[in-house]
Design a protein around this motif. Structure first.
Motif, short mmCIF file in Angstrom:
data_model
loop_
_atom_site.label_atom_id
_atom_site.label_comp_id
_atom_site.label_asym_id
_atom_site.label_seq_id
_atom_site.Cartn_x
_atom_site.Cartn_y
_atom_site.Cartn_z
N LEU A 184 34.22 43.52 41.07
CA LEU A 184 34.37 42.58 39.96
C LEU A 184 33.12 41.70 39.90
O LEU A 184 32.62 41.25 40.93
N VAL A 186 31.07 38.56 37.32
CA VAL A 186 31.12 37.64 36.19
C VAL A 186 29.68 37.37 35.79
O VAL A 186 29.03 36.44 36.27
N PHE A 227 36.76 28.62 40.07
CA PHE A 227 36.14 29.95 40.06
C PHE A 227 36.80 30.88 41.09
O PHE A 227 37.22 31.99 40.76
N ASN A 228 36.88 30.44 42.33
CA ASN A 228 37.44 31.30 43.38
C ASN A 228 38.93 31.56 43.19
O ASN A 228 39.41 32.69 43.36
N GLU A 230 40.54 31.62 40.52
CA GLU A 230 40.78 32.43 39.33
C GLU A 230 40.44 33.90 39.56
O GLU A 230 41.17 34.79 39.13
N TYR A 231 39.34 34.15 40.26
CA TYR A 231 38.85 35.53 40.34
C TYR A 231 39.24 36.27 41.62
O TYR A 231 39.39 37.50 41.60
N TRP A 232 39.39 35.57 42.75
CA TRP A 232 39.73 36.27 43.98
C TRP A 232 41.07 37.00 43.90
O TRP A 232 41.19 38.16 44.34
N LYS A 234 42.48 38.31 41.30
CA LYS A 234 42.27 39.48 40.45
C LYS A 234 41.57 40.59 41.23
O LYS A 234 41.92 41.77 41.10
N LEU A 235 40.59 40.20 42.03
CA LEU A 235 39.84 41.18 42.81
C LEU A 235 40.74 41.85 43.83
O LEU A 235 40.73 43.08 43.99
#
Length: 252
Positions: A184, A186, A227-228, A230-232, A234-235
């Motif tokens: 992933l 961004v 940021f973390n 939100e995206y971790w 999903k990853l």
């Protein structure tokens, strides 16, 4: 036919030179030592000696991994090096590592994905072994020589980074090892944190060097606080889905 890819051995290396917070404070002309200890836990870090380069760190880590795996460099089929502090812009640092190790039959290439570089390289190495029956051993190594790119006028970055390397030897075994992965990125934050001088965007011309200085770590804009978080997830969820697992499977 898919094969079971395993980490056969690991190796790591840090330079002998130890730099304390007090020494960094002296270089910056400002004390951030207590903040580092209270918020991050950093009291000291390792930096390369003047005669070392990133490939030297990787070679030392790789030698340990090869010895623990019980193989020689000449047994390697492929070397993948992850670094964003290469010896040169070109050629790849993996070519230098190949030469210094004596891995004369190994193909090689570099991966530059910043903090995600090593796991990205590991993913690629595993997939090579899963699908290429002629390959037996792959070296995946990461090296960090960030001390050469520190700006001691920037207290947001100069006190954080250090140097070192890690390596693994991948091979094929009877038991299941590598399960799956998920990548992933961004891209909208490509201009937030990095080394922006030295490439085609900002070449090392006399004019650019006078205005911006040499290649150095630059923290250009802040990442969102979420940021973390939100995206971790999903990853992680993507990796589990591809492996056919759930969070409960990981917990147990």
């Amino acid at each position: 036919m898919s094969r079971n890819v395993q980490i056969l051995a690991t190796g790591s290396y840090v330079p002998e030179r130890v730099i304390t917070n007090v020494e960094v404070d002296a270089l910056m002309g400002e004390s951030t030592s207590q903040w580092l200890i209270d918020n991050i836990g950093i009291r000291e870090r390792h930096w390369m000696s003047p005669d070392q380069v990133t490939s030297d760190l990787i070679v030392e880590a790789s030698k340990k991994a090869l010895a623990r795996a019980g193989i020689s460099a000449s047994d390697l089929d492929l070397i993948i090096v992850s670094t964003d502090t290469p010896d040169y812009l070109s050629p790849s640092t993996s070519v230098v590592v190949q030469y210094k190790l004596g891995a004369d039959k190994a193909g090689c290439y570099d991966v530059n994905s910043a903090c995600a570089g090593w796991v990205t390289a590991l993913d690629q190495g595993a997939r090579y072994l899963m699908t290429e029956p002629t390959m037996k051993y792959i070296l995946v190594a990461g090296g960090y020589g960030m001390s050469r790119f520190l700006d001691f006028k920037d207290k947001k970055t100069a006190n954080l980074f250090a140097d070192g390397a890690g390596a693994v030897v991948l091979g094929v075994g009877e038991e299941q090892g590598f399960l799956g992965s998920n990548l992933l990125a961004v891209g909208s934050f490509h201009d937030a944190l990095g080394i922006y001088t030295g490439g085609t965007f900002r070449p090392c011309t006399p004019e650019n060097l006078a205005q911006f200085g040499g290649p150095k770590v630059e923290f250009v804009k802040k990442f969102p606080k979420t940021f973390n978080t939100e995206y971790w997830p999903k990853l992680m969820q993507g990796a589990l889905d591809k492996a056919g697992l759930t969070f409960d499977d990981v917990d147990h």
